[in-house]
Design a protein around this motif. Structure first.
Motif, short mmCIF file in Angstrom:
data_model
loop_
_atom_site.label_atom_id
_atom_site.label_comp_id
_atom_site.label_asym_id
_atom_site.label_seq_id
_atom_site.Cartn_x
_atom_site.Cartn_y
_atom_site.Cartn_z
N LYS A 1 11.23 4.54 8.65
CA LYS A 1 11.66 4.49 7.24
C LYS A 1 10.49 4.24 6.29
O LYS A 1 10.64 4.34 5.07
N LYS A 2 9.34 3.89 6.83
CA LYS A 2 8.19 3.67 5.95
C LYS A 2 7.60 5.01 5.49
O LYS A 2 6.73 5.04 4.63
N ILE A 3 8.05 6.10 6.13
CA ILE A 3 7.51 7.41 5.76
C ILE A 3 8.45 8.10 4.78
O ILE A 3 9.62 8.33 5.09
N LYS A 4 7.92 8.41 3.59
CA LYS A 4 8.69 9.19 2.61
C LYS A 4 8.11 10.59 2.65
O LYS A 4 6.89 10.75 2.70
N ALA A 5 8.98 11.60 2.56
CA ALA A 5 8.44 12.96 2.54
C ALA A 5 9.06 13.75 1.38
O ALA A 5 10.23 13.56 1.04
N ILE A 6 8.24 14.57 0.78
CA ILE A 6 8.66 15.40 -0.35
C ILE A 6 8.21 16.81 -0.02
O ILE A 6 7.13 16.98 0.54
N GLY B 1 2.81 12.91 -5.18
CA GLY B 1 2.74 11.74 -4.29
C GLY B 1 2.55 10.46 -5.09
O GLY B 1 3.26 9.46 -4.86
N ILE B 2 1.64 10.49 -6.05
CA ILE B 2 1.37 9.29 -6.85
C ILE B 2 2.63 8.89 -7.64
O ILE B 2 3.00 7.73 -7.71
N ARG B 3 3.32 9.90 -8.20
CA ARG B 3 4.50 9.60 -8.99
C ARG B 3 5.65 9.02 -8.16
O ARG B 3 6.54 8.37 -8.69
N ASN B 4 5.64 9.30 -6.87
CA ASN B 4 6.70 8.77 -6.01
C ASN B 4 6.26 7.56 -5.20
O ASN B 4 7.01 7.08 -4.34
N ALA B 5 5.06 7.08 -5.46
CA ALA B 5 4.55 5.93 -4.71
C ALA B 5 4.97 4.65 -5.42
O ALA B 5 5.00 4.59 -6.64
N THR B 6 5.29 3.62 -4.63
CA THR B 6 5.74 2.36 -5.25
C THR B 6 4.74 1.23 -5.02
O THR B 6 4.95 0.12 -5.49
N GLY B 7 3.67 1.50 -4.27
CA GLY B 7 2.72 0.42 -3.93
C GLY B 7 1.88 -0.05 -5.10
O GLY B 7 1.80 0.59 -6.14
N ASP B 8 1.21 -1.21 -4.89
CA ASP B 8 0.28 -1.73 -5.90
C ASP B 8 -1.08 -1.09 -5.72
O ASP B 8 -1.91 -1.09 -6.62
N GLY C 1 0.37 -4.36 10.40
CA GLY C 1 0.15 -5.67 9.77
C GLY C 1 0.13 -5.59 8.25
O GLY C 1 0.22 -6.61 7.58
N TYR C 2 0.01 -4.40 7.70
CA TYR C 2 0.05 -4.25 6.24
C TYR C 2 1.47 -3.94 5.80
O TYR C 2 2.26 -3.38 6.56
N ASP C 3 1.79 -4.29 4.54
CA ASP C 3 3.04 -3.85 3.93
C ASP C 3 2.73 -2.48 3.32
O ASP C 3 1.96 -2.40 2.37
N TYR C 4 3.29 -1.42 3.88
CA TYR C 4 2.88 -0.10 3.41
C TYR C 4 4.00 0.93 3.42
O TYR C 4 5.06 0.72 4.03
N GLU C 5 3.75 2.04 2.72
CA GLU C 5 4.60 3.23 2.82
C GLU C 5 3.67 4.44 2.88
O GLU C 5 2.53 4.36 2.41
N ILE C 6 4.14 5.51 3.50
CA ILE C 6 3.36 6.75 3.50
C ILE C 6 4.15 7.77 2.68
O ILE C 6 5.34 7.96 2.93
N LEU D 1 0.83 -1.21 0.00
CA LEU D 1 0.00 0.00 0.00
C LEU D 1 0.86 1.26 0.00
O LEU D 1 1.88 1.30 0.67
N SER D 2 0.42 2.26 -0.75
CA SER D 2 1.04 3.59 -0.65
C SER D 2 -0.04 4.58 -0.22
O SER D 2 -1.05 4.72 -0.90
N ILE D 3 0.20 5.23 0.89
CA ILE D 3 -0.76 6.24 1.35
C ILE D 3 -0.21 7.60 0.94
O ILE D 3 0.92 7.95 1.31
N VAL D 4 -0.95 8.34 0.14
CA VAL D 4 -0.48 9.63 -0.36
C VAL D 4 -1.19 10.77 0.37
O VAL D 4 -2.41 10.83 0.40
N LEU D 5 -0.38 11.65 0.98
CA LEU D 5 -0.94 12.75 1.79
C LEU D 5 -0.54 14.11 1.24
O LEU D 5 0.65 14.43 1.19
N PRO D 6 -1.47 14.95 0.80
CA PRO D 6 -1.13 16.34 0.48
C PRO D 6 -1.19 17.15 1.79
O PRO D 6 -2.13 17.00 2.56
#
Ligand code: UDP
Ligand code: MG
Length: 313
Positions: free
Chosen positions: A58-63, A78-85, A30-35, A4-9
């Motif tokens: 480390k699961k949190i990416k910030a731009i 956010g979408i362009r930098n997300a790697t999740g399915d 419990g999920y495989d995720y990144e923010i 999962l990729s959670i994208v936050l503006p």
């Protein structure tokens, strides 16, 4: 398992960030995720808050942007930098509850490509002033866009990567992402989610959003129907103008032959000339649009179709 990729503006949400991330981390256990948090040129300490969080997790990416570019641009980055399915969009002001994310995912697993949150219990007790206008606006948008949703305004939505990764977002088009995904063949569903008014900070949009939504809606409708054949739209309107010009001219001719009015005595000739001129302009705009459309596709090696599968190719 799906990642999962959670994208936050994020724009001026320093007071909401600590609680938001705590709630996200709890909901996503419990999920495989990144923010992927995108700081849209906040003027407060939002970025400092994000730096702190990134250092510990480390699961949190910030731009961060150099200045404020708007919510749509932040979501796009956010979408362009997300790697999740699976990509989940959510606002950072806690109006939506991260605890609802598993609900969206469960629905997505039923075979949908987009699952949209629906703030069903919003505007309780304000039926006439808030709920009714909202119902009517959503009905109108559904009708014009061709994608039926009860709550276009709810950003909390989950998308399969395939339907969202190729989408180009401009202006304030984040509101219409479900419509774009439908063009990509996506199946859209809705689930009720909870809603809570903002506790910290204030909304970034006032009443001016109404006219923007109306214009964007017209554009969506145009792009949906005529993106690949603008000459049919402009040319059609142009031909209609020619037809009106012709009928008016015939009327003027009739008056002259019947000796009722000369060309200079009747208004019909002037109005006919106006329609004739407008018709020419519209057809020329249609031709220019066709050239633009070809440049758009050919300069980027884009094609005006999307292939689902190929065999023996
Ligand atoms: N936002 C943003 N850039 C902007 C305006 C808003 O990134 O220029 C973010 C904001 O931080 C929030 C989300 O977009 O997470 C929705 O904004 P807001 O709550 O102001 O909108 P509303 O809920 O009133 O539609
Ligand atoms: Mg909000």
């Amino acid at each position: 398992m799906n990642r999962l990729s959670i994208v936050l503006p994020i724009y001026n949400e320093e007071k909401n960030i600590p609680e938001l991330f705590k709630k996200l981390q709890t909901a996503l256990e419990g999920y495989d995720y990144e923010i992927v948090a995108v700081n849209d040129g906040s003027k407060d300490n939002s970025w400092a808050e994000l730096e702190k969080l990134c250092a510990n997790d480390k699961k949190i990416k910030a731009i961060t942007f150099v200045r404020n570019f708007g919510q749509t641009a932040a979501i796009n980055a956010g979408i362009r930098n997300a790697t999740g399915d699976i990509i989940i969009l959510i606002d950072s002001d806690l109006e939506n509850d991260p605890a609802d994310i598993p609900l969206l995912l469960a629905k997505l697993n039923e075979g949908y490509d987009v699952v949209s949150g629906w703030r069903k219990n919003r505007w309780k007790g304000q039926f006439i002033t808030r709920k009714l206008p909202s119902i009517m606006a959503n009905l109108l948008i559904s009708k014009i866009s061709g994608v039926k949703l009860h709550d276009y305004g709810c950003t909390l939505k989950a998308y399969k990567r395939e339907v969202i990764e190729h989408i180009d977002l401009y202006g304030e088009m984040h509101r219409f992402i479900p419509v774009y995904t439908k063009w990509y063949g996506g199946k859209v569903a809705e689930v009720p989610v909870s809603y809570q008014p903002r506790k910290h900070g204030k909304s970034n949009y006032g009443m001016s959003r109404i006219y923007k939504v109306i214009l964007d809606l017209l554009l969506i409708r145009f792009l949906d129907r005529y993106m690949n054949k603008p000459i049919h739209f402009f040319g059609g309107a142009g031909l209609l103008c020619f037809a009106i010009a012709f009928i008016l001219l015939m009327g003027a001719l009739y008056l002259k032959i019947m000796d009722m009015k000369t060309f200079s005595q009747t208004q019909l000739t002037t109005i006919s000339a106006f329609f004739g001129g407008t018709g020419i302009q519209l057809i020329l705009i249609g031709i220019v649009s066709e050239m633009l459309m070809r440049t758009y596709y050919e300069s980027q090696n884009k094609v005006p179709y999307i292939i689902k599968k190929k065999i023996n190719c």
